[in-house]
Design a protein around this motif. Structure first.
Motif, PDB file in Angstrom:
ATOM      1  N   ALA A   1       0.842  -1.204   0.000  1.00 23.88           N
ATOM      2  CA  ALA A   1       0.000   0.000   0.000  1.00 23.88           C
ATOM      3  C   ALA A   1       0.875   1.250   0.000  1.00 23.88           C
ATOM      4  N   ALA A   2       2.003   1.163   0.723  1.00 27.05           N
ATOM      5  CA  ALA A   2       2.944   2.298   0.768  1.00 27.05           C
ATOM      6  C   ALA A   2       4.151   1.933  -0.085  1.00 27.05           C
ATOM      7  N   HIS A   3       4.694   2.906  -0.796  1.00 26.76           N
ATOM      8  CA  HIS A   3       5.937   2.637  -1.522  1.00 26.76           C
ATOM      9  C   HIS A   3       7.036   2.329  -0.493  1.00 26.76           C
ATOM     10  N   PRO A   4       7.941   1.373  -0.768  1.00 32.18           N
ATOM     11  CA  PRO A   4       8.987   1.043   0.225  1.00 32.18           C
ATOM     12  C   PRO A   4       9.836   2.232   0.652  1.00 32.18           C
ATOM     13  N   ASN A   5       9.920   3.265  -0.196  1.00 32.97           N
ATOM     14  CA  ASN A   5      10.673   4.464   0.179  1.00 32.97           C
ATOM     15  C   ASN A   5       9.723   5.623   0.527  1.00 32.97           C
ATOM     16  N   ALA A   6       8.493   5.288   0.948  1.00 32.44           N
ATOM     17  CA  ALA A   6       7.554   6.331   1.385  1.00 32.44           C
ATOM     18  C   ALA A   6       8.154   7.061   2.590  1.00 32.44           C
ATOM     19  N   ARG A   7       7.833   8.317   2.737  1.00 28.73           N
ATOM     20  CA  ARG A   7       8.513   9.129   3.758  1.00 28.73           C
ATOM     21  C   ARG A   7       7.545   9.943   4.600  1.00 28.73           C
TER      22      ARG A   7
END
Ligand code: OXD
Ligand code: MN
Length: 605
Positions: free
Chosen positions: A380-386
């Motif tokens: 659901a979240a990009h692995p590099n979400a910030r």
């Protein structure tokens, strides 16, 4: 079109850039809350940001970027020094004249239909003699809002700059001009990958970034100024600009030590900086989570400041277990990028510590329902979400985090993700041995850079591979030179840690997170001269009893974590000799080759 500041040179530069980029208007940022709110409002009204639930996540918003613009782009990042040799073997080099010509072509008219913002910002407390001032010109409201959190922005910086103060030119455009009447239509603006250029001109201390609106590519104070340009300045001026967290540790007796630690991107620097010790009576407080600038004080000790004012942390994996202080820091006034959105307008990501509540919207804008049985399910979240959050919101921020003098550093840690070979902790016998350790750091690749294959190990010396603004061989030499300016008793002690050891079956051997305090305790004791240790061919190591064993770690595991894997190390050093050090040619300091030879010999004895 320009601004009317007291600083004639700045006014002229702004005019020149406005003539080239042709924005609708030019705004000089003042750093106020009203200005921040206005930036967010423009993004919300334009469909680029979603306000989050005011009760659950006050003052916070969610952005979702374009799938081509989700991380730093290392193969589009350039060090354009006059000679290729000055950039060295680990950087992408283009001749500065050629690169400026290419970029001028792209910048021409690139801000059409947009506002050009001029952001005066300070890296480090405003007015401190360690701080550096930058001026970022950008056409992105997202960047202005993030810079408000990550740096000190606005009028107070202009006051320090006066009429002729020095600043570092940071030029940024998302590279997506708008035709008359056109809007972004809710679509994250950026240029195609082959038009992205994250360019650094270390000799003229300039940064020109084009085509990306994301993170370190666009918030130019962080990686571009505080690491790539600052490392070149630090080389010339005799100090250190490093990819390091800074933490303060206090023992039960109230004694304080300060530790700086370099780990490659997305290896848990933020978690370590905010660690809650699992050993009674010990306290860890945060000074910084990503960057340290270290200079000598008059007492011959190295003092570090955190030049940033916020955290731009990796969201996935952050939870009440892994980092409760980060979770508190992002409760309000936070910008989230590329995480999942819940039905009640809160955030969710993989590893947040609880199941996804109901139906989400994933970072790509699609409906998403958690399917725990499906290992292949896209996250659901990009692995590099910030998350971008103000440092002052961190419940364990140290009182001295904004002290312009910085804090005296007692220990420096290097580390990376290493499933095998590298023990839990070992200590350098001397400063130069520590430089050797830093020079051979390797780590499994993570999602923090777009163009690298996650899972493989790459050498990332001093965790600076993507961030050193000049020849890495000269950078090694600089570290040795810095060491010569003081004496071993005053220099920080240097350690190498590895929280990421696995069994042959792929099980973690060490629990990490709060239990890393057990290793910090030994580091602390080594700085005090009270730790138990043995001398080994790779350096000093704790005796098995010297580290308090966490629950769930067997005596056997502990032995494995704290033993020297001779065969593994010989392979490691052979790789350094055959594949890593040759890259630096005659720039490789002799001292490092001597350590390679002597450690190898000791292992063979
Ligand atoms: C970061 C990185 O964003 O290192 O801190 O990539
Ligand atoms: Mn980083």
């Amino acid at each position: 079109m320009s601004i009317q500041s007291k600083h004639a040179k700045l006014n002229a530069w702004v005019k020149e850039i406005a003539e080239m980029t042709q924005p609708e208007k030019v705004v000089l940022c003042n750093g106020s809350q009203a200005e921040y709110d206005e930036m967010i409002k423009i993004c919300v009204d334009g469909g680029l940001a979603i306000p989050l639930n005011e009760k659950k996540r006050p003052g916070s918003v969610l952005f979702s970027s374009d799938p081509s613009d989700v991380a730093r782009v290392e193969n589009r990042t350039y060090i354009a020094s006059k000679t290729k040799e000055a950039a060295g073997p680990t950087n992408n080099w283009i001749d500065p004249v050629e690169l400026k010509n290419t970029l001028k072509g792209l910048y021409r008219g690139c801000m059409k239909g947009r506002t050009m913002y001029v952001i005066p910002f300070s890296m480090g407390p405003v007015g401190s003699n360690i701080a550096k001032i930058g001026i970022e010109i950008t056409d992105s409201e997202y960047v202005v809002a993030n810079m408000h959190i990550m740096t000190r922005v606005g009028d107070k910086v202009m006051d320090v700059l006066g009429s002729d103060g020095e600043y570092i030119e940071c030029l940024h455009s998302v590279g997506k001009p708008l035709a008359k009447g056109e809007t972004d239509g809710g679509k994250w603006p950026c240029a195609p990958i082959e038009q992205k250029y994250i360019s650094h001109f270390p000799e003229t201390r300039q940064i020109w970034s084009y085509g990306s609106g994301y993170g370190g590519n666009a918030l130019l104070g962080k990686k571009c100024l505080a690491l790539r340009i600052a490392s070149a300045v630090a080389h010339d001026e005799g100090w250190l600009a490093e990819h390091m967290l800074i933490l303060k540790i206090t023992s039960p007796a109230g004694v304080v030590k300060n530790v700086a630690a370099a780990f490659p991107s997305a290896c848990g620097k933020t978690n370590l900086a905010m660690l809650i010790p699992t050993i009674p009576g010990w306290k860890v407080e945060t000074i910084g989570d990503d960057i340290a600038w270290m200079k000598y004080g008059e007492d011959g000790r190295l003092y570090a400041i955190n030049p940033e004012a916020g955290f731009f942390g990796v969201a996935p994996g952050t939870s009440d277990d892994s980092n409760p202080s980060a979770m508190r820091s992002i409760e309000k006034n936070t910008i989230f990028t590329n995480v999942g959105l819940t039905e009640d307008k809160d955030i969710w990501w993989e590893g947040i510590g609880y199941d996804a509540p109901g139906k989400l919207i994933d970072w790509k804008g699609n409906e998403w329902v958690q399917d725990k049985g499906n290992k292949e399910q896209a996250p659901a979240a990009h692995p590099n979400a910030r998350f971008t959050a103000p440092a002052k919101q961190c419940p364990v921020i140290a009182p001295e985090w904004e002290d312009p003098k910085g804090v005296a550093i007692d220990a420096i840690l290097f580390g990376g993700r290493r499933p095998s070979t590298i023990p839990l902790v070992h200590q350098a016998k001397s400063w130069n041995h520590g430089v050797f350790m830093g020079s051979i750091v390797g780590s499994e690749i993570t999602a923090a850079a777009l163009d690298l294959k996650a899972g493989t190990i790459r050498r990332d010396p001093f965790a600076m591979l993507p961030f050193c603004g000049y020849n890495m061989g000269d950078y090694f030499k600089h570290w040795i030179e810095v060491g010569k300016k003081s004496t071993e008793d005053k220099l920080p002690k240097i350690f190498f840690v590895n929280w990421f050891r696995k069994t042959a079956e792929g099980k973690w051997l060490w629990p990490g997170y709060g239990d890393n305090s057990r290793v910090l305790k030994w580091v602390f004791q080594q700085c005090e001269g009270t730790g138990d240790f043995v001398e080994t061919p790779i350096g000093k190591m704790p005796t098995v009893e010297a580290i308090d064993r966490p629950e769930g770690v067997s005596a056997e595991d502990m032995k494995e974590l704290l033993s020297v894997d001779k065969a593994g190390w010989l392979k490691e050093l052979a790789d350094v000799r055959d594949n890593h050090y040759p890259k630096f040619g005659d720039k490789l300091p002799k001292e490092l080759m001597d350590f390679l030879n002597s450690v190898e010999k000791a292992l063979q004895a």
